[in-house]
Design a protein around this motif. Structure first.
Motif, PDB file in Angstrom:
ATOM      1  N   UNK A 120       0.711  -1.093   0.110  1.00 17.46           N
ATOM      2  CA  UNK A 120       0.092   0.045  -0.062  1.00 17.46           C
ATOM      3  C   UNK A 120       0.941   1.105  -0.007  1.00 17.46           C
ATOM      4  N   UNK A 121       1.945   1.141   0.556  1.00 17.83           N
ATOM      5  CA  UNK A 121       2.956   2.405   0.400  1.00 17.83           C
ATOM      6  C   UNK A 121       3.489   2.844  -0.804  1.00 17.83           C
ATOM      7  N   UNK A 122       3.610   1.725  -1.588  1.00 15.36           N
ATOM      8  CA  UNK A 122       4.306   1.802  -2.905  1.00 15.36           C
ATOM      9  C   UNK A 122       5.875   1.658  -3.106  1.00 15.36           C
ATOM     10  N   UNK A 123       6.311   2.018  -4.340  1.00 10.29           N
ATOM     11  CA  UNK A 123       7.679   1.815  -4.536  1.00 10.29           C
ATOM     12  C   UNK A 123       8.718   2.502  -3.516  1.00 10.29           C
ATOM     13  N   UNK A 124       9.639   1.769  -3.079  1.00  7.35           N
ATOM     14  CA  UNK A 124      10.599   2.106  -2.137  1.00  7.35           C
ATOM     15  C   UNK A 124      10.096   1.937  -0.677  1.00  7.35           C
ATOM     16  N   UNK A 125       9.054   1.528  -0.321  1.00  5.73           N
ATOM     17  CA  UNK A 125       8.498   1.024   0.758  1.00  5.73           C
ATOM     18  C   UNK A 125       9.332  -0.271   1.402  1.00  5.73           C
ATOM     19  N   UNK A 126       9.689  -0.606   2.655  1.00  3.61           N
ATOM     20  CA  UNK A 126      10.303  -1.721   3.134  1.00  3.61           C
ATOM     21  C   UNK A 126       9.878  -2.144   4.324  1.00  3.61           C
ATOM     22  N   UNK A 127       9.904  -3.399   4.579  1.00  2.00           N
ATOM     23  CA  UNK A 127       9.205  -4.076   5.698  1.00  2.00           C
ATOM     24  C   UNK A 127      10.074  -5.156   6.357  1.00  2.00           C
ATOM     25  N   UNK A 128      10.267  -5.387   7.606  1.00  2.00           N
ATOM     26  CA  UNK A 128      11.205  -6.380   7.901  1.00  2.00           C
ATOM     27  C   UNK A 128      10.265  -7.243   9.001  1.00  2.00           C
ATOM     28  N   UNK A 129      10.301  -8.605   8.603  1.00  2.00           N
ATOM     29  CA  UNK A 129       9.522  -9.612   9.535  1.00  2.00           C
ATOM     30  C   UNK A 129      10.285 -10.094  10.452  1.00  2.00           C
ATOM     31  N   UNK A 130      10.178 -10.090  11.701  1.00  2.00           N
ATOM     32  CA  UNK A 130      11.100 -10.939  12.784  1.00  2.00           C
ATOM     33  C   UNK A 130      10.441 -12.270  13.090  1.00  2.00           C
TER      34      UNK A 130
END
Length: 253
Positions: free
Chosen positions: A199-209
């Motif tokens: 939903x945040x679009x290009x360049x967005x990044x997430x980390x799952x722990x």
């Protein structure tokens, strides 16, 4: 999965521009983001994880604050925090409730270690906003205090949280770690994290722990997975890209 990659060791990330120009002159300590409390009692041949936290505090007995708003200030979870703090030696500990009084806020304002507990991301965040804790934690971070986010607390230290089961209703959080964070959601392949990043679009990044794992966000803006690989999910050219961040290789003995 599109564009799967595997990284080992510390991974550089872009700094959050809001962190620039800190008037205090103190360098922030590493952020310790953990999926659950397991890492606070875990160690390997190179030492205990909690010793890494202790090494980031100033000499002497640290002042440690526990923020349990996300779980309704349940005393059983505070007991886990107290047991973990025993691992770093003498420490002055105090639980700061969801609706703190002036003396409790003053204690937090001088804390060397701040632990943000697990529970409901939204419940805790709304309490922090209403009570003034949000601003105090930001000041402590920029003054060099060690912040530990456990589960919901780790999510809150990232850039976005969301009500349980409703990733479409994401809201901004501290952003001290300049990416979206999720914890122990590997069983559904990080579905909510993927939805928020997309939903945040290009360049967005997430980390799952994953369960039992952790992530250290260092002052040089690099990332280090601890104990278990972390999952990196990012948007590039309209597509989700998944990568694995592996813990640093251990030297052979």
């Amino acid at each position: 999965m599109n564009g799967e990659r595997v990284f080992t060791g510390s991974i550089p990330v872009l700094a959050d521009p809001r962190q620039a120009g800190d008037a205090s002159g103190a360098e922030p300590a590493p952020l310790f983001l953990v999926s659950d409390s397991q890492l606070l009692f875990w160690g390997d041949e190179e030492g205990r994880f909690v010793d890494r936290i202790a090494a980031c505090t100033r000499p002497g007995a640290p002042r440690a604050a526990y923020l349990g708003a996300s779980n309704g200030d349940q005393p059983d979870f505070y007991s886990i925090f107290l047991a973990a703090m025993e691992g770093i030696g003498p420490a002055e500990c105090r639980m700061i409730p969801a609706d703190p009084c002036a003396s409790e806020l003053a204690y937090l304002e001088a804390a060397d270690v701040v632990l943000l507990a697990g529970g409901s991301v939204e419940r805790g965040w709304r309490a922090f906003e209403a009570s003034g804790v949000r601003e105090v934690v930001e000041r402590r971070y920029h003054a060099g205090a060690v912040l530990i986010g456990v589960s919901a607390g780790a999510v809150q230290l990232g850039t976005a949280g969301w009500p349980e089961g409703d990733a479409d209703a994401a809201f901004p959080t501290w952003g001290l770690a300049p990416f979206v964070v999720d914890a122990h959601a590997e069983d559904d392949d990080w579905a909510a994290l993927r939805a928020v990043v997309r939903a945040r679009g290009d360049g967005a990044r997430g980390i799952g722990i994953p369960r039992g794992g952790g992530l250290v966000y260092h002052p040089d803006h690099s990332l280090e997975a601890v104990r278990h690989p972390a999952y990196e999910i990012s948007m590039a050219n309209g597509e989700l890209v998944t990568a694995m961040i592996l813990p640093p290789a251990r030297a052979e003995r």
